[in-house]
Scaffold this active site. Structure first.
Site, PDB file in Angstrom:
ATOM      1  N   LYS A 199      -4.801   5.229  -7.949  1.00 16.25           N
ATOM      2  CA  LYS A 199      -4.672   6.690  -8.107  1.00 16.25           C
ATOM      3  C   LYS A 199      -4.563   7.057  -9.588  1.00 16.25           C
ATOM      4  O   LYS A 199      -5.145   8.047 -10.042  1.00 16.25           O
ATOM      5  CB  LYS A 199      -3.434   7.184  -7.357  1.00 16.25           C
ATOM      6  CG  LYS A 199      -3.581   7.087  -5.843  1.00 16.25           C
ATOM      7  CD  LYS A 199      -2.278   7.442  -5.152  1.00 16.25           C
ATOM      8  CE  LYS A 199      -2.395   7.280  -3.654  1.00 16.25           C
ATOM      9  NZ  LYS A 199      -1.095   7.275  -2.987  1.00 16.25           N
ATOM     10  N   LEU A 206       0.883  -1.165   0.000  1.00 20.77           N
ATOM     11  CA  LEU A 206       0.000   0.000   0.000  1.00 20.77           C
ATOM     12  C   LEU A 206       0.921   1.215   0.000  1.00 20.77           C
ATOM     13  O   LEU A 206       1.990   1.184   0.643  1.00 20.77           O
ATOM     14  CB  LEU A 206      -0.867   0.015   1.262  1.00 20.77           C
ATOM     15  CG  LEU A 206      -2.076  -0.916   1.298  1.00 20.77           C
ATOM     16  CD1 LEU A 206      -2.723  -0.894   2.678  1.00 20.77           C
ATOM     17  CD2 LEU A 206      -3.099  -0.546   0.223  1.00 20.77           C
ATOM     18  N   ASP A 207       0.520   2.278  -0.674  1.00 22.32           N
ATOM     19  CA  ASP A 207       1.334   3.496  -0.666  1.00 22.32           C
ATOM     20  C   ASP A 207       1.470   4.035   0.757  1.00 22.32           C
ATOM     21  O   ASP A 207       0.641   3.733   1.627  1.00 22.32           O
ATOM     22  CB  ASP A 207       0.675   4.582  -1.529  1.00 22.32           C
ATOM     23  CG  ASP A 207       0.619   4.182  -2.992  1.00 22.32           C
ATOM     24  OD1 ASP A 207       1.441   3.348  -3.410  1.00 22.32           O
ATOM     25  OD2 ASP A 207      -0.250   4.718  -3.704  1.00 22.32           O
ATOM     26  N   LYS A 208       2.462   4.896   0.938  1.00 21.22           N
ATOM     27  CA  LYS A 208       2.713   5.468   2.271  1.00 21.22           C
ATOM     28  C   LYS A 208       1.460   6.166   2.821  1.00 21.22           C
ATOM     29  O   LYS A 208       1.143   6.063   4.010  1.00 21.22           O
ATOM     30  CB  LYS A 208       3.871   6.462   2.155  1.00 21.22           C
ATOM     31  CG  LYS A 208       4.343   7.030   3.458  1.00 21.22           C
ATOM     32  CD  LYS A 208       5.570   7.901   3.233  1.00 21.22           C
ATOM     33  CE  LYS A 208       5.961   8.589   4.522  1.00 21.22           C
ATOM     34  NZ  LYS A 208       7.060   9.530   4.320  1.00 21.22           N
TER      35      LYS A 208
END
Ligand code: URA
Length: 236
Positions: free
Chosen positions: A188, A102-104
């Site tokens: 995104k 998962l992205d930050k």
């Protein structure tokens, strides 16, 4: 296997710490104190440290509700916070890795495990495990957004995504997105291709495994055998 390896695999300490514990007479095998780190033991032996039984676990798998601000990694040279820092000391020594990222700034379901086969079955591109994301948006999506998801969104670099699912009430700023791939920043970028921006992204599900809603951000728990089976064997 060697006694010190048994204890190291169980996350009890580093090999040198373990040698100290063993030499100090704090470890017993089947009721008898054993002072040799290289003594041979098997998984079914009853090993105790200071009288407490150390169960042998071949693999450990946890789900964590990843908070914002943490990298899905095991080490990072830039000094960012990493998700494995949220685990207790014993689990930190057990070499768990994220099964997918998962992205930050993303939150939600992340599986951490030291079982390589399990990681493979979650992230293998040929398995097309469906991931479910709940997103908030900076601006409404176009009227044909769900249809375009179903056809397969084309990203800015020309990559044509596999058909996905977008559940969206026109005019609102929330959506649920299900996709079967895991390209870099994929959700995104899919939303960007529709002319909006993802403000928050929360993963609620991987395949048939749902995030335990009782876990607060940063909290984790071990997966049950049934949950592991969901990841390994369920139809996607
Ligand atoms: N897609 C993204 O863009 N970010 C995530 O963290 C997960 C999926």
């Amino acid at each position: 296997m060697r006694l010190d390896k048994f204890l190291a695999d169980a996350g009890i300490g580093s090999r040198s710490q373990l040698r100290g514990l063993i030499r100090g007479g704090r470890v017993a095998v089947n009721g008898t104190v054993c002072k040799s780190a290289d003594a041979k033991v098997v998984e079914t032996d009853r090993i105790t440290l200071d009288g407490e039984v150390i169960a042998y676990e071949k693999f450990v798998t946890v789900m964590i509700n990843k908070p914002e601000g943490y990298l899905s990694a095991t080490a990072d040279e830039r000094g960012d916070k990493i998700v494995t820092e949220l685990l207790d000391e014993r689990l930190q020594r057990m070499d768990l890795k994220p099964a997918g990222r998962l992205d930050k700034d993303s939150t939600g379901l992340l599986v951490l495990t030291n079982d390589g086969a399990l990681i493979h079955s979650v992230i293998s591109p040929t398995r097309h495990v469906v991931k479910r994301y709940e997103v908030t948006l900076a601006s409404p999506l176009p009227a044909d957004a769900s249809a375009r998801f179903a056809e397969g969104i084309t990203l800015e670099d020309g990559y044509r995504c596999l058909p996905g699912q977008l559940v969206y009430e026109p005019g609102t700023l929330r959506a649920v997105i299900c996709i079967r791939e895991g390209k870099f920043h994929q959700v995104k970028r899919m939303v960007a291709a529709l002319g909006s921006t993802v403000l928050t992204l929360h993963r609620a599900k991987i395949g048939a495994l749902s995030l335990d809603e009782t876990l607060q951000p940063g909290e984790y728990r071990r997966l049950t055998d049934a949950e592991i089976a969901l990841l390994l064997f369920s139809e996607q």
